[in-house]
Write a protein that holds these residues in place. Structure first.
Motif, PDB file in Angstrom:
ATOM      1  N   TYR A   1     -21.948 -33.993  -7.915  1.00  0.00           N
ATOM      2  CA  TYR A   1     -21.532 -34.708  -9.129  1.00  0.00           C
ATOM      3  C   TYR A   1     -22.704 -35.472  -9.739  1.00  0.00           C
ATOM      4  CZ  TYR A   1     -19.123 -38.006 -12.165  1.00  0.00           C
ATOM      5  OH  TYR A   1     -18.733 -38.753 -13.255  1.00  0.00           O
TER       6      TYR A   1
ATOM      7  N   TYR B   1     -23.495 -34.140 -13.430  1.00  0.00           N
ATOM      8  CA  TYR B   1     -22.628 -34.741 -14.447  1.00  0.00           C
ATOM      9  C   TYR B   1     -23.253 -34.704 -15.849  1.00  0.00           C
ATOM     10  CZ  TYR B   1     -19.965 -38.247 -17.053  1.00  0.00           C
ATOM     11  OH  TYR B   1     -19.238 -38.898 -18.014  1.00  0.00           O
TER      12      TYR B   1
ATOM     13  N   LEU C   1     -22.027 -32.615 -19.169  1.00  0.00           N
ATOM     14  CA  LEU C   1     -21.628 -33.314 -20.391  1.00  0.00           C
ATOM     15  C   LEU C   1     -22.486 -32.827 -21.558  1.00  0.00           C
ATOM     16  CD1 LEU C   1     -19.658 -35.456 -21.328  1.00  0.00           C
ATOM     17  CD2 LEU C   1     -21.326 -37.212 -20.723  1.00  0.00           C
TER      18      LEU C   1
ATOM     19  N   LEU D   1     -33.336 -35.676 -32.694  1.00  0.00           N
ATOM     20  CA  LEU D   1     -34.569 -35.292 -32.027  1.00  0.00           C
ATOM     21  C   LEU D   1     -35.458 -34.404 -32.916  1.00  0.00           C
ATOM     22  CD1 LEU D   1     -34.205 -34.152 -28.406  1.00  0.00           C
ATOM     23  CD2 LEU D   1     -35.491 -32.733 -29.943  1.00  0.00           C
TER      24      LEU D   1
ATOM     25  N   ALA E   1     -37.784 -27.439 -26.350  1.00  0.00           N
ATOM     26  CA  ALA E   1     -37.001 -27.278 -25.120  1.00  0.00           C
ATOM     27  C   ALA E   1     -37.229 -28.469 -24.190  1.00  0.00           C
ATOM     28  CB  ALA E   1     -37.365 -25.974 -24.416  1.00  0.00           C
TER      29      ALA E   1
ATOM     30  N   LEU F   1     -38.185 -31.507 -25.119  1.00  0.00           N
ATOM     31  CA  LEU F   1     -37.563 -32.689 -25.730  1.00  0.00           C
ATOM     32  C   LEU F   1     -36.063 -32.717 -25.453  1.00  0.00           C
ATOM     33  CD1 LEU F   1     -39.161 -33.123 -29.289  1.00  0.00           C
ATOM     34  CD2 LEU F   1     -39.328 -34.671 -27.337  1.00  0.00           C
ATOM     35  N   ILE F   2     -35.427 -31.540 -25.590  1.00  0.00           N
ATOM     36  CA  ILE F   2     -33.984 -31.472 -25.351  1.00  0.00           C
ATOM     37  C   ILE F   2     -33.689 -31.819 -23.894  1.00  0.00           C
ATOM     38  CG2 ILE F   2     -31.966 -29.948 -25.284  1.00  0.00           C
ATOM     39  CD1 ILE F   2     -33.148 -28.420 -27.641  1.00  0.00           C
ATOM     40  N   LYS F   3     -34.460 -31.248 -22.984  1.00  0.00           N
ATOM     41  CA  LYS F   3     -34.248 -31.535 -21.558  1.00  0.00           C
ATOM     42  C   LYS F   3     -34.357 -33.027 -21.295  1.00  0.00           C
ATOM     43  CE  LYS F   3     -36.434 -27.578 -19.782  1.00  0.00           C
ATOM     44  NZ  LYS F   3     -37.485 -27.025 -18.943  1.00  0.00           N
TER      45      LYS F   3
ATOM     46  N   THR G   1     -34.049 -35.535 -23.442  1.00  0.00           N
ATOM     47  CA  THR G   1     -32.930 -36.255 -24.063  1.00  0.00           C
ATOM     48  C   THR G   1     -31.681 -36.139 -23.203  1.00  0.00           C
ATOM     49  OG1 THR G   1     -33.862 -35.626 -26.172  1.00  0.00           O
ATOM     50  CG2 THR G   1     -31.628 -36.492 -26.213  1.00  0.00           C
ATOM     51  N   GLU G   2     -31.431 -34.941 -22.691  1.00  0.00           N
ATOM     52  CA  GLU G   2     -30.214 -34.739 -21.910  1.00  0.00           C
ATOM     53  C   GLU G   2     -30.257 -35.466 -20.569  1.00  0.00           C
ATOM     54  OE1 GLU G   2     -29.300 -30.566 -21.808  1.00  0.00           O
ATOM     55  OE2 GLU G   2     -28.610 -30.625 -23.889  1.00  0.00           O
ATOM     56  N   ARG G   3     -31.480 -35.642 -20.029  1.00  0.00           N
ATOM     57  CA  ARG G   3     -31.569 -36.391 -18.766  1.00  0.00           C
ATOM     58  C   ARG G   3     -31.346 -37.875 -19.004  1.00  0.00           C
ATOM     59  NH1 ARG G   3     -35.895 -33.160 -17.156  1.00  0.00           N
ATOM     60  NH2 ARG G   3     -37.344 -34.668 -18.019  1.00  0.00           N
ATOM     61  N   GLU G   4     -31.823 -38.354 -20.171  1.00  0.00           N
ATOM     62  CA  GLU G   4     -31.755 -39.791 -20.418  1.00  0.00           C
ATOM     63  C   GLU G   4     -30.410 -40.219 -20.970  1.00  0.00           C
ATOM     64  OE1 GLU G   4     -35.140 -40.361 -22.881  1.00  0.00           O
ATOM     65  OE2 GLU G   4     -36.546 -40.169 -21.203  1.00  0.00           O
ATOM     66  N   GLN G   5     -29.771 -39.329 -21.719  1.00  0.00           N
ATOM     67  CA  GLN G   5     -28.497 -39.707 -22.314  1.00  0.00           C
ATOM     68  C   GLN G   5     -27.341 -39.136 -21.515  1.00  0.00           C
ATOM     69  OE1 GLN G   5     -28.556 -38.976 -26.489  1.00  0.00           O
ATOM     70  NE2 GLN G   5     -30.444 -40.102 -26.758  1.00  0.00           N
ATOM     71  N   TYR G   6     -26.180 -39.170 -22.097  1.00  0.00           N
ATOM     72  CA  TYR G   6     -24.974 -38.591 -21.493  1.00  0.00           C
ATOM     73  C   TYR G   6     -24.595 -39.204 -20.160  1.00  0.00           C
ATOM     74  CZ  TYR G   6     -26.314 -35.151 -24.843  1.00  0.00           C
ATOM     75  OH  TYR G   6     -26.688 -34.545 -25.989  1.00  0.00           O
ATOM     76  N   ASN G   7     -25.048 -40.429 -19.906  1.00  0.00           N
ATOM     77  CA  ASN G   7     -24.666 -41.029 -18.631  1.00  0.00           C
ATOM     78  C   ASN G   7     -23.414 -41.877 -18.799  1.00  0.00           C
ATOM     79  OD1 ASN G   7     -25.964 -42.733 -20.264  1.00  0.00           O
ATOM     80  ND2 ASN G   7     -27.218 -43.691 -18.702  1.00  0.00           N
ATOM     81  N   GLY G   8     -22.879 -41.909 -20.035  1.00  0.00           N
ATOM     82  CA  GLY G   8     -21.709 -42.743 -20.304  1.00  0.00           C
ATOM     83  C   GLY G   8     -20.580 -42.422 -19.352  1.00  0.00           C
TER      84      GLY G   8
ATOM     85  N   GLU H   1     -20.246 -42.254 -16.273  1.00  0.00           N
ATOM     86  CA  GLU H   1     -20.465 -41.446 -15.081  1.00  0.00           C
ATOM     87  C   GLU H   1     -19.697 -42.028 -13.894  1.00  0.00           C
ATOM     88  OE1 GLU H   1     -24.519 -40.408 -14.436  1.00  0.00           O
ATOM     89  OE2 GLU H   1     -24.137 -39.585 -12.456  1.00  0.00           O
TER      90      GLU H   1
END
Lengths: 181, 357
Positions: free
Chosen positions: A24, A28, A32, A110, B20, B22-24, B26-33, B35
């Motif tokens: 998880y 996660y 998401l 971005l 690619a 930058l997207i990676k 961003t996705e590692r830093e965000q979306y932790n809401g 959790e």
């Protein structure tokens, strides 16, 4: 794919809760991030991820071994979201939950952050927009979620060679569009 | 020409690789809401399932957990009623005021229907079910497709469960106009004051909260609207989910979580990032203040407690920061203000007057 995936998955299949917790915590955000590109409603995606992990744990005896947990979960999440949305919204057009990079607002930002690549980024953004949902998804899975051709083949239920051809054809298409700008 | 192709291809590869990455990132830093919350729900559900409880029960717990996750807060606050609105924007709901209620003279909750005016007790709970019945305190009143108006005076609260299952908590000093049954393609209500909503998700039936200054459009989420006519600024604060806000000029703005949209006296729209807890704390019975003007603090307290509180003009812009517990009595809350700001409090009947010490 990480070398530990098989072991971690095996521990989960044996019913170890800390294996579930580890999976998880690793996956996660990635789930998401993918889900939000299928449907804008983050809460719905979170509910689906929740259901997915509960189901995986309770059904662990029926799960097959995997060498790439990320690819396994991404595919399972897509099925879950599709089921969830089609069950509740029979009349809703399929487009609503097809993959779209630009459903994700933070990615749109971005591309517009000002730097020395701004013009090139804008060209790439416009090119990506001209790809189909399916084509965008292939590139996203390959280059952001780091699927290998086996994973892509499994995701789309095709063979290895087709997955490889699909990926290179899609990339070539993006490049062609990009050069036209 | 052949010389051109290689650098071009390289340029494409570079930019594609760059994006690619930058997207990676961003996705590692965000979306932790959420959790942690989602994880807690997962473990709770697994435990329940393993204890062998009935499946029905699990579904129930799962859906209430989902409801908690849906929490979204929108807070709209006016600091002074500025100007009249574009007529096409203020659609007919606001023009349907059944009775113009004078907020200072009424002391009971009033429900005005097409045929009746009913007085309700504090904390009244109205439930509309889909068979067009209105239940409260066990009484049933037949209602049809009509507009109702509820007025909740200062110091009182009420809540309504609509026919679609959406729930609305109404704070003091608020008027709400709503249809007893929603139209097929949209659910629209008008609010002057403050409400907290838990909207049932239905993508084919957008929920619109209309205020004098802004329209807030949602598909399904929970949020808080605060838009008192006597406040000069309107603001919308989003905690979770997504909303679209339409101004009288038909400008549309989409808010993402942790953003606040405000429209001040000059009707200029600005959007800033902030901690939404400042604007949603009232639902948990406390108030968080971050350099808020004393006069604004007193107006909020006055609505909450249903008492009149004034202050000397020369201290009205004193900045107040901190946390107030609204379950305390108004006297205790004012004493806390006095400790932190050295104010003098005078009380006459049900009114308070604050001066510089």
């Amino acid at each position: 794919m990480t070398p530990n995936d098989s072991n971690l998955w095996d521990s989960l299949l044996q019913g170890k809760k800390d294996a579930l917790a580890k999976i998880y915590s690793i996956h996660y955000k990635r789930l998401l991030a993918y889900g939000i590109k299928l449907h804008w409603d983050k809460e719905l995606i979170k509910d689906c991820i929740q259901d997915l992990f509960v189901k995986i744990y309770l059904n662990r005896k029926n799960l097959k071994p995997t060498t790439n947990i990320n690819a396994y979960l991404i595919k399972a999440l897509k099925n879950k979201i599709t089921d969830e949305l089609s069950a509740h919204r029979k009349t809703e057009s399929l487009d609503v939950f097809q993959f779209d990079l630009f459903k994700d607002d933070s990615l749109t930002e971005l591309f517009t952050i000002s730097d020395e690549n701004l013009i090139e980024k804008e060209k790439l953004k416009q090119s990506l927009r001209l790809l189909s949902h399916h084509q965008q998804e292939v590139l996203y899975l390959r280059f952001v979620q780091e699927f290998d051709y086996n994973d892509i083949a499994g995701f789309y239920n095709m063979n290895y060679q087709s997955a490889k051809n699909l990926t290179s054809r899609t990339l070539a298409k993006l490049r062609t569009i990009y050069f036209q700008f | 020409m052949a010389n051109n192709i290689l650098p071009k291809k390289r340029k494409f590869s570079n930019i594609a690789e760059h994006i690619a990455q930058l997207i990676k990132r961003t996705e590692r830093e965000q979306y932790n809401g959420d959790e942690q919350n989602v994880w807690e729900n997962i473990t709770r559900r697994i435990e329940i399932e393993q204890k062998g409880e009935f499946k029905r029960r699990i579904l129930h717990i799962a859906s209430s957990a989902a409801a908690i996750l849906l929490l979204a807060g929108i807070s709209i606050a006016y600091i002074c009623n500025k100007g009249s609105l574009n007529e096409s924007f203020t659609t007919n709901l606001a023009g349907n005021l059944l009775i113009d209620m004078n907020s200072d003279t009424l002391s009971n909750i009033l429900l005005v229907t097409a045929n009746n005016t009913i007085t309700l007790d504090n904390n009244a709970n109205l439930i509309y079910n889909s068979s067009e019945q209105l239940d409260f305190f066990g009484k049933n009143t037949k209602t049809g497709y009509e507009l109702n108006q509820i007025y909740v005076p200062k110091g009182k609260r009420a809540n309504i469960t609509f026919s679609d299952g959406s729930v609305m908590y109404i704070n003091g000093g608020t008027t709400v106009i709503y249809p007893t049954i929603f139209a097929k393609n949209k659910r629209q209500i008008y609010v002057d004051g403050e409400v907290y909503m838990e909207v049932k998700r239905d993508e084919e039936q957008t929920f619109i909260v209309q205020t004098d200054k802004l329209n807030v459009r949602v598909l399904g989420t929970s949020f808080n609207v605060c838009s008192y006519k006597d406040d000069e600024e309107t603001s919308v604060v989003l905690v979770e989910g997504k909303v679209e806000i339409e101004t009288p000029e038909h400008e549309k703005h989409i808010l993402i979580p942790n953003q606040r949209l405000s429209s001040g006296q000059d009707d200029k729209i600005s959007i800033v990032n902030l901690d939404p807890a400042l604007y949603t704390a009232w639902t948990q019975n406390y108030m968080i203040l971050d350099r808020e003007k004393l006069t604004n603090v007193l107006r909020k307290l006055s609505r909450h407690y249903g008492v009149n509180i004034q202050c000397d003009p020369d201290i009205s812009v004193e900045p107040i920061s901190g946390k107030l517990d609204l379950r305390d009595s108004i006297e205790d809350v004012l004493k806390i203000l006095r400790v932190t700001t050295s104010l003098k409090i005078e009380k006459h009947d049900n009114s308070f007057y604050l001066t510089n010490q």
